[in-house]
Design an enzyme around this catalytic site. Sequence first.
Site, PDB file in Angstrom:
ATOM      1  N   HIS A 144       2.319   6.540   8.369  1.00  0.00           N
ATOM      2  CA  HIS A 144       2.805   5.453   9.222  1.00  0.00           C
ATOM      3  C   HIS A 144       4.209   5.014   8.834  1.00  0.00           C
ATOM      4  CE1 HIS A 144       2.123   2.298   6.122  1.00  0.00           C
ATOM      5  NE2 HIS A 144       1.029   2.967   5.816  1.00  0.00           N
ATOM      6  N   CYS A 158      -1.750   5.326   1.629  1.00  0.00           N
ATOM      7  CA  CYS A 158      -1.271   6.044   2.816  1.00  0.00           C
ATOM      8  C   CYS A 158       0.103   6.655   2.548  1.00  0.00           C
ATOM      9  CB  CYS A 158      -1.206   5.091   4.002  1.00  0.00           C
ATOM     10  SG  CYS A 158      -2.825   4.579   4.637  1.00  0.00           S
TER      11      CYS A 158
END
Length: 328
Positions: free
Chosen positions: A287, A303
């Site tokens: 992301h 992440c």
Amino acid sequence: MPRRLPSAAVPAALLCLALLAAAPAPAGPLTPEAIEGATFSDAAPEGFSIAVLKAQILLDRAGFSPGAIDGVPGRNFRGALALFQRGAELDDSGTLDADTFAALAASSDEPVLATYEITRADTAGPFAPEIPEQLEDMARLKRLAYTGPRELLAERFHIDPRLLVLLNPGVSFDVPGARIVVPRVVRQTSAKVVRIAVEKPNRRLLAFDPDGKLVAAFPASIGSDDKPTPSGTYMVRRIARGPVWRYNPRFAFKEVRTNRPFNVAAGPNSPLGLVWIGLTAPSYGIHGTPVPEEVGTSDSHGCVRLTNWDAMALAAMVQKGTTVEFVE
């Protein structure tokens, strides 16, 4: 508060600012003419130089992202340079040398800078007067918007906002019709990506087409020892642009005080940035980030974080089922 100065970049940033502040105008080293005409002899092994600035723009344009363009030969620049060198069959030292500079200069015949006229849409907002530090405080906002036109324009042109200001002394970024000098960073690739390799030690994400050719490379922030990035091979499960982030107490982030779930609204200053590429590894994804200057130097909660512009570029090239391999 407004976007903070990334701690890992403080020494380089301060050196950059000091050097730029000392530059005479209008014939100083930051004139468009000087940057366009920069040669390898203008390069510096440390600190800001117009040769590194020119090289960063050319790398970005070729799909080898240096992260936020700042004119400083930091970790992200060296990683992008090494991959470009490998593709050009040069010594992949990650150090800018004369042959590499010549190869970069030959990779595009377009100018490295452009003039952009600020529009009413750029200045219309709505903007956020400040972005809270704590996630629970972010959850009270209806949108995690840009803090102003300068931040919006810096992301659009892939540049550190401090350098954008220094390239345009005396310019007010909230005035429609004002003309500014920006990096020309339109990327040429629209390749289909079938495999992603996240090189954890190198903090880089590599994207490959069906023929196995490397078509894009981006600096990445990955997890810490406390919140590690997963290992193994997974697939892209879904792509969400403008994602709303749902905090689950089982994430157990140290900085979160509440034991209740909550939502954080969408926006470029959201913890997820402008796009979420969800993986088949539950709760993990690739992301964007609200602080592009920290990408590649800071840790994530597990992440893979990219700059907003790199995340959006990757999202346009992948699809559900794209393989994502984490390389130890």
